[in-house]
Design a protein around this motif. Structure first.
Motif, PDB file in Angstrom:
ATOM      1  N   GLY A   1       4.445  -2.556 -10.982  1.00 29.00           N
ATOM      2  CA  GLY A   1       5.651  -3.091 -11.586  1.00 29.00           C
ATOM      3  C   GLY A   1       6.527  -2.012 -12.204  1.00 29.00           C
ATOM      4  O   GLY A   1       7.437  -2.295 -12.964  1.00 29.00           O
ATOM      5  N   ARG A   2       6.254  -0.766 -11.866  1.00 28.09           N
ATOM      6  CA  ARG A   2       6.980   0.376 -12.429  1.00 28.09           C
ATOM      7  C   ARG A   2       7.704   1.149 -11.345  1.00 28.09           C
ATOM      8  O   ARG A   2       7.104   1.507 -10.337  1.00 28.09           O
ATOM      9  N   VAL A   3       8.973   1.390 -11.546  1.00 27.31           N
ATOM     10  CA  VAL A   3       9.761   2.200 -10.624  1.00 27.31           C
ATOM     11  C   VAL A   3      10.349   3.363 -11.417  1.00 27.31           C
ATOM     12  O   VAL A   3      11.008   3.151 -12.430  1.00 27.31           O
ATOM     13  N   VAL A   4      10.093   4.575 -10.952  1.00 25.49           N
ATOM     14  CA  VAL A   4      10.646   5.760 -11.614  1.00 25.49           C
ATOM     15  C   VAL A   4      12.014   6.033 -10.988  1.00 25.49           C
ATOM     16  O   VAL A   4      12.110   6.254  -9.781  1.00 25.49           O
TER      17      VAL A   4
ATOM     18  N   ARG B   1       6.071   7.391   5.468  1.00 25.24           N
ATOM     19  CA  ARG B   1       4.788   6.858   5.003  1.00 25.24           C
ATOM     20  C   ARG B   1       4.670   6.986   3.484  1.00 25.24           C
ATOM     21  O   ARG B   1       4.179   6.082   2.818  1.00 25.24           O
ATOM     22  N   MET B   2       5.133   8.111   2.953  1.00 23.27           N
ATOM     23  CA  MET B   2       5.091   8.286   1.496  1.00 23.27           C
ATOM     24  C   MET B   2       5.975   7.244   0.810  1.00 23.27           C
ATOM     25  O   MET B   2       5.605   6.708  -0.235  1.00 23.27           O
ATOM     26  N   ALA B   3       7.134   6.958   1.390  1.00 21.53           N
ATOM     27  CA  ALA B   3       8.027   5.935   0.821  1.00 21.53           C
ATOM     28  C   ALA B   3       7.346   4.575   0.817  1.00 21.53           C
ATOM     29  O   ALA B   3       7.444   3.826  -0.163  1.00 21.53           O
ATOM     30  N   ALA B   4       6.634   4.266   1.897  1.00 21.35           N
ATOM     31  CA  ALA B   4       5.917   2.989   1.961  1.00 21.35           C
ATOM     32  C   ALA B   4       4.834   2.925   0.884  1.00 21.35           C
ATOM     33  O   ALA B   4       4.659   1.890   0.228  1.00 21.35           O
ATOM     34  N   HIS B   5       4.131   4.041   0.675  1.00 20.62           N
ATOM     35  CA  HIS B   5       3.101   4.070  -0.369  1.00 20.62           C
ATOM     36  C   HIS B   5       3.724   3.965  -1.765  1.00 20.62           C
ATOM     37  O   HIS B   5       3.169   3.306  -2.643  1.00 20.62           O
ATOM     38  N   GLU B   6       4.862   4.619  -1.969  1.00 21.46           N
ATOM     39  CA  GLU B   6       5.551   4.520  -3.261  1.00 21.46           C
ATOM     40  C   GLU B   6       5.984   3.081  -3.522  1.00 21.46           C
ATOM     41  O   GLU B   6       5.861   2.581  -4.643  1.00 21.46           O
ATOM     42  N   GLU B   7       6.505   2.431  -2.497  1.00 24.25           N
ATOM     43  CA  GLU B   7       6.945   1.042  -2.638  1.00 24.25           C
ATOM     44  C   GLU B   7       5.759   0.135  -2.970  1.00 24.25           C
ATOM     45  O   GLU B   7       5.853  -0.727  -3.845  1.00 24.25           O
ATOM     46  N   GLU B   8       4.651   0.351  -2.282  1.00 21.08           N
ATOM     47  CA  GLU B   8       3.448  -0.438  -2.553  1.00 21.08           C
ATOM     48  C   GLU B   8       2.958  -0.196  -3.974  1.00 21.08           C
ATOM     49  O   GLU B   8       2.608  -1.147  -4.696  1.00 21.08           O
ATOM     50  N   ASN B   9       2.962   1.046  -4.404  1.00 25.80           N
ATOM     51  CA  ASN B   9       2.538   1.390  -5.769  1.00 25.80           C
ATOM     52  C   ASN B   9       3.463   0.738  -6.798  1.00 25.80           C
ATOM     53  O   ASN B   9       2.997   0.218  -7.817  1.00 25.80           O
ATOM     54  N   SER B  10       4.758   0.748  -6.535  1.00 25.05           N
ATOM     55  CA  SER B  10       5.718   0.117  -7.449  1.00 25.05           C
ATOM     56  C   SER B  10       5.483  -1.382  -7.542  1.00 25.05           C
ATOM     57  O   SER B  10       5.567  -1.965  -8.623  1.00 25.05           O
ATOM     58  N   ARG B  11       5.178  -1.997  -6.409  1.00 33.20           N
ATOM     59  CA  ARG B  11       4.901  -3.426  -6.411  1.00 33.20           C
ATOM     60  C   ARG B  11       3.639  -3.740  -7.208  1.00 33.20           C
ATOM     61  O   ARG B  11       3.597  -4.705  -7.962  1.00 33.20           O
ATOM     62  N   GLN B  12       2.618  -2.908  -7.048  1.00 33.83           N
ATOM     63  CA  GLN B  12       1.354  -3.150  -7.734  1.00 33.83           C
ATOM     64  C   GLN B  12       1.458  -2.910  -9.241  1.00 33.83           C
ATOM     65  O   GLN B  12       0.889  -3.648 -10.028  1.00 33.83           O
TER      66      GLN B  12
END
Length: 176
Positions: free
Chosen positions: A135-138, A122-133
């Protein structure tokens, strides 16, 4: 102390991500994880690493640069080097260690460890959604925490041992 403050801020961060923790098992894992940081003295380890790096830097600069001209450049470079070569990898290892210990703590408390790794899915899904919103990937090398996918995979490997603790916990509860 500061370890407790870090644990509370981590919990608040997960709380703010609506819907990440969806079961008692996941909450048990999260609480066990934060408790594990205290049990393993991760904050003390981090402080010792930083103090050792600063001490080495001072000795080297005192010996190699008595005029102080290179100190400013060396201070910047050693700080960056220590952060990415020592602190961040150590922090990621501490997180994985706390995940495994937290899973065992949750299992001993009667939470089914087979259900807990879903928290990181679930955390991975939230991270992916946050990255999409945003545009930043750490990148993982620039993070204090391992990727959630890696954490979920590591927990799946630890489930077997934790399941034995869970079964013993259930047996102990049945006897009482």
């Amino acid at each position: 102390g500061s370890e407790r403050q870090c644990a509370v801020s981590e919990l608040r961060g997960v709380e703010k991500r609506e819907g990440v923790v969806q079961s008692n098992e996941q909450l048990g894992l999260l609480l066990g994880h934060e408790l594990s940081h205290v049990i393993h003295n991760h904050e003390d380890d981090r402080a010792a690493v930083l103090a050792t790096a600063a001490g080495c830097q001072l000795v080297l600069l005192a010996l190699l640069d008595p005029t102080g001209v290179l100190s400013l450049v060396a201070d910047f470079c050693t700080g960056v080097l220590a952060r990415f070569a020592v602190y961040m990898p150590t922090s990621r290892q501490h997180e994985l260690e706390a995940d495994a210990t937290g899973l065992r703590i949750a299992a001993r408390a009667g939470f089914d460890p087979c259900l807990a790794p879903r928290l990181f899915d679930r955390m991975a899904a939230h991270e992916e959604e946050n990255s999409r919103q945003t545009g930043r990937v750490v990148p993982s090398w620039a993070s204090t925490h391992p990727r959630s996918e890696d954490r979920a995979a590591a927990l799946m490997e630890a489930v077997q041992g934790a399941s034995e603790l869970f079964e013993r916990s259930l047996a102990d509860q049945a006897v009482q």
